[in-house]
Enzyme design. Structure first.
Site, PDB file in Angstrom:
ATOM      1  N   ARG A 174      -0.820  -3.472  -9.441  1.00  0.00           N
ATOM      2  CA  ARG A 174      -1.186  -2.087  -9.118  1.00  0.00           C
ATOM      3  C   ARG A 174      -1.750  -1.254 -10.677  1.00  0.00           C
ATOM      4  O   ARG A 174      -1.316  -0.247 -10.803  1.00  0.00           O
ATOM      5  CB  ARG A 174       0.097  -0.981  -8.907  1.00  0.00           C
ATOM      6  CG  ARG A 174       0.876  -1.810  -7.542  1.00  0.00           C
ATOM      7  CD  ARG A 174      -0.229  -1.682  -6.277  1.00  0.00           C
ATOM      8  NE  ARG A 174       0.665  -2.429  -5.282  1.00  0.00           N
ATOM      9  CZ  ARG A 174       0.502  -3.618  -4.951  1.00  0.00           C
ATOM     10  NH1 ARG A 174      -0.211  -4.362  -5.681  1.00  0.00           N
ATOM     11  NH2 ARG A 174       1.190  -4.235  -4.139  1.00  0.00           N
ATOM     12  N   SER A 250       3.703   4.551  -0.254  1.00  0.00           N
ATOM     13  CA  SER A 250       4.667   4.271  -1.177  1.00  0.00           C
ATOM     14  C   SER A 250       4.501   4.918  -2.332  1.00  0.00           C
ATOM     15  O   SER A 250       3.786   4.850  -2.927  1.00  0.00           O
ATOM     16  CB  SER A 250       4.705   2.694  -1.703  1.00  0.00           C
ATOM     17  OG  SER A 250       4.812   1.938  -0.368  1.00  0.00           O
ATOM     18  N   GLU A 368       3.740   6.161  -8.006  1.00  0.00           N
ATOM     19  CA  GLU A 368       2.362   5.476  -7.796  1.00  0.00           C
ATOM     20  C   GLU A 368       1.419   6.424  -7.778  1.00  0.00           C
ATOM     21  O   GLU A 368       0.172   6.168  -8.101  1.00  0.00           O
ATOM     22  CB  GLU A 368       2.406   4.661  -6.616  1.00  0.00           C
ATOM     23  CG  GLU A 368       1.881   3.202  -6.657  1.00  0.00           C
ATOM     24  CD  GLU A 368       2.001   2.188  -5.284  1.00  0.00           C
ATOM     25  OE1 GLU A 368       1.128   2.329  -4.704  1.00  0.00           O
ATOM     26  OE2 GLU A 368       2.953   1.962  -4.945  1.00  0.00           O
TER      27      GLU A 368
END
Length: 377
Positions: A174, A250, A368
């Site tokens: 990520r 998420s 995130e």
């Protein structure tokens, strides 16, 4: 590429509500909102904004952002440039250049329907194509990095158009050099897909749902349909009829920690070794004493953020007293806006969840979403 004058579609809007451009439906007004309609207009717009010295913010699909209730006192550029260009094709491979504003799931759906493998497990992820390499999105055993050939990028430092290779993007879990701070705008993304009616299943939850084993081949359309069903069961697919779908998906990444920290967790805590590299062979001439081996590198282990959250006392559906933000009733990794929450309430819940996990397990959860004017951790 040559500059052209912006069209009327780039006429600025003032005080447009940014909540209307984000999937979690929070965010105050933008001082100025621009919507360049073509890639060339996007280039001209960005160069103008940078030359003026404006504070600037990019929004694509708005699926990974939490913007403050005060909004953004600068220029917001909404990227909606679209176009898919064939670069090359053989009997076994397909190379494409896809403009940044294309819908991610729309692209995946087109590729799957034509029998091109490589992105089918990333079905249902909201947002735009331009955001995919920044985040190196991944799910169910696939990552963008595995099919990415590079990006076209407008560099903030010199306003130059450059092509960055996959290696130059330094993709990680990520992560990328852009997420780490290389400023600019992704204009287009290059992919190479494989001509194959089947996808190799690489993730246990997906294999279980399909009734196959890891490594088995399954038709790409069946993989897409199953992934969409799995995501829908967790309210991870945008659906106006699903109360839990107003979210960023998420909200926290799965922590990656040294192995000794993972060992301290209960036995039922999910964990995956992420860098178990084999030791390279060393050839030593006869009669010479080999150099001492380097100290072993500590192994890193990926943990389940969802397990950490639920086992720190934050259950699905949890909300703080008086708050309109909640943990999804279907997935503990999602924070949802079901009843008109504002950004402050989303951020408060995110910090509370992080504090619970830190207090219980001594592990920091990393949010995130991109935070604009709010503190999420």
């Amino acid at each position: 590429m040559t500059d052209t004058a912006p069209s009327e579609s780039t006429a600025p809007q003032h005080d447009a509500l940014l909540a209307d451009l984000t999937t979690i439906r929070v965010g105050g007004p933008a001082h100025t909102l621009l919507r360049p309609a073509t890639e060339q207009e996007l280039i001209v717009t960005m160069r103008d904004v940078w030359q003026r010295g404006d504070e600037w913010l990019l929004i694509g699909g708005g699926s990974n952002m939490v913007i403050s209730d005060e909004g953004f006192d600068g220029t917001v550029i909404h990227i909606a440039t679209r176009g898919i260009q064939l670069v090359s094709q053989t009997d076994t491979t397909l190379s494409l250049r896809v403009q940044a504003g294309e819908s991610w799931d729309g692209l995946v759906a087109k590729l799957v329907s034509r029998g091109w493998a490589g992105l089918e497990a990333l079905s249902g992820i909201p947002g735009s194509v331009g955001a995919a390499p920044i985040q190196n999105i991944g799910a169910y055993g696939q990552e963008v990095a595995s099919v990415l050939d590079g990006i076209d990028f407008l560099d903030y430092d010199n306003s130059e158009f450059v092509h960055l290779t996959t290696a130059e993007l330094e993709l990680g879990y990520r992560n990328s050099v852009i997420k780490e701070g290389r400023a600019g705008v992704v204009l287009a993304v290059y992919f190479t897909l494989t001509a194959s009616p089947e996808s190799t299943v690489q993730y246990q939850q997906l294999a279980t749902a399909l009734g196959v084993n890891i490594g088995d081949g399954v038709p790409v359309q069946q993989v897409r349909d199953t992934v969409l069903a799995l995501r829908a069961s967790k309210a991870m697919v945008l659906d106006p009829n699903e109360p839990d779908s107003a979210s960023c998906g998420s909200f926290f990444t799965n922590p990656i920690v040294p192995e000794h920290i993972a060992r301290a967790l209960p036995a039922d805590a999910p964990r995956w070794v992420v860098d178990d590299e084999p030791v390279a062979d060393v050839v030593v001439p006869l009669g010479e004493t080999p150099a001492p081996p380097p100290p072993p590198k500590p192994r890193l282990v990926k943990l389940s953020a969802a397990w950490l959250i639920e086992n720190s006392g934050v259950n699905k559906g949890f909300r703080l007293p008086g708050s309109r933000a909640a943990v999804s009733t279907k997935h503990s990794l999602a924070i949802v806006n079901r009843t008109g929450a504002d950004a402050a309430e989303i951020a408060e819940l995110a910090r509370y969840i992080g504090a619970c996990v830190l207090s219980r397990y001594g592990i920091h959860l990393q949010p995130e979403p991109v935070a604009v004017g709010v503190e999420l951790a």
